[in-house]
Design a protein around this motif. Structure first.
Motif, short mmCIF file in Angstrom:
data_model
loop_
_atom_site.label_atom_id
_atom_site.label_comp_id
_atom_site.label_asym_id
_atom_site.label_seq_id
_atom_site.Cartn_x
_atom_site.Cartn_y
_atom_site.Cartn_z
N GLU A 18 1.94 10.81 -1.66
CA GLU A 18 3.15 10.57 -0.86
C GLU A 18 4.18 11.67 -1.10
OE1 GLU A 18 5.42 7.74 1.70
OE2 GLU A 18 3.33 8.35 1.41
N GLU A 33 3.65 7.52 4.11
CA GLU A 33 3.14 6.17 4.28
C GLU A 33 4.10 5.13 3.70
OE1 GLU A 33 -1.02 4.08 3.08
OE2 GLU A 33 -1.02 6.27 3.13
N TYR A 34 4.78 5.49 2.61
CA TYR A 34 5.61 4.54 1.87
C TYR A 34 7.11 4.79 2.00
CZ TYR A 34 1.26 3.12 -0.30
OH TYR A 34 -0.01 2.65 -0.51
N GLU A 154 0.69 -1.71 -4.70
CA GLU A 154 1.62 -1.34 -3.64
C GLU A 154 3.07 -1.39 -4.14
OE1 GLU A 154 0.84 -0.57 0.02
OE2 GLU A 154 -0.71 0.11 -1.35
N GLU A 158 5.71 1.80 -4.44
CA GLU A 158 7.03 1.74 -3.81
C GLU A 158 8.17 1.87 -4.83
OE1 GLU A 158 6.74 -1.96 -1.70
OE2 GLU A 158 5.33 -1.12 -0.23
#
Length: 191
Positions: A18, A33-34, A154, A158
Motif C-alpha cells: 500500500e 486499496e486501504y 485487515e 488499516e
C-alpha cells in the motif's frame, strides 16, 4: 526522501504494498486499496517516500536468518515454523522485527507486525520515536478461524497505515487518542 521498510507477519506485506502504491501515485488496479484519501491526514507530500523493502516474515526461522535476530523470544507455540506469541509477546516481537528491518535496510521508518493469540502487535519506529499498539480484533492463530484472522489482519493493516500517515504529518495528538497505543520518545532516551 523518507525511506520506509516493513517486516510483516499477519499483515502479509500488504502495508508495504500500500505504501509503495502511495509513494508511486499508482491508480486503478495497482493503486491504493486501504488509504482512501491521503490528504485527509495532512499536507505531507507522499511523493517524498520510498519503500525500501516489504518483507513477509511469519516464521521464527525467517526472524533469525532474514532479519538477523540472534535470540528472538521463544514463541508459545510453533505451527509449521510460524511463531505464535500471546499479545504481550506479539508487541515485543513487532518491535524486534521493526528494529531489525530498520537496521538491515538503513531506512528512516520501519514497521513490524506479528500476531498469534490476541490482538497482535504493531510497531512503527523512527530514529526519534517508537509507536507500539495492537489491532482492535482478537483472534487465535491456533483456532484457524479464517474470518477472525482475516478481520484482525485487515484491522492491523488499516491501523498501521493510519498511524504512519499521522506520523508523517506530525499528528501525535491523534495517535495518542488511539486505544492501547504506547509512544516512546527516543530523542529523550538516556543511553
Amino acid at each position: 526522501m523518507i525511506k520506509i521498510a516493513t517486516a510483516e507477519c499477519f499483515t502479509q506485506g500488504k502495508i508495504g504494498r500500500e505504501l509503495h502504491a502511495l509513494a508511486q501515485s499508482y491508480e486503478g488496479n495497482f493503486g491504493l486499496e486501504y488509504i482512501e484519501n491521503p490528504k485527509e491526514y495532512g499536507d505531507f507530500d507522499y511523493n517524498d517516500i520510498s519503500v525500501t523493502c516489504s518483507l513477509f516474515i511469519p516464521t521464527i526461522e525467517a526472524v533469525k536468518k532474514v532479519l538477523n535476530v540472534e535470540n528472538p523470544p521463544k514463541p508459545k507455540k510453533l505451527i509449521k515454523g510460524i511463531k505464535v506469541y500471546d499479545e504481550a509477546g506479539d508487541k515485543a516481537m513487532s518491535k524486534i522485527m521493526a528494529n531489525a528491518v530498520k537496521e538491515l535496510s538503513d531506512c528512516d521508518i520501519a514497521i513490524g507486525t506479528t500476531a498469534g493469540i490476541g490482538r497482535g502487535g504493531i510497531s512503527v519506529i523512527t530514529d526519534t520515536c517508537e509507536i507500539t499498539t495492537t489491532t482492535d480484533v482478537y483472534a487465535d492463530l491456533c483456532e484457524k478461524d479464517s474470518e477472525k484472522l482475516f478481520q484482525r489482519s485487515e484491522n492491523g493493516i488499516e491501523k498501521a497505515l493510519e498511524i504512519l500517515m499521522l506520523l508523517l504529518n506530525n499528528d501525535f495528538e491523534k495517535i495518542r487518542s488511539f486505544e492501547n497505543v504506547e509512544i516512546l520518545d527516543l530523542s529523550k532516551k538516556i543511553l
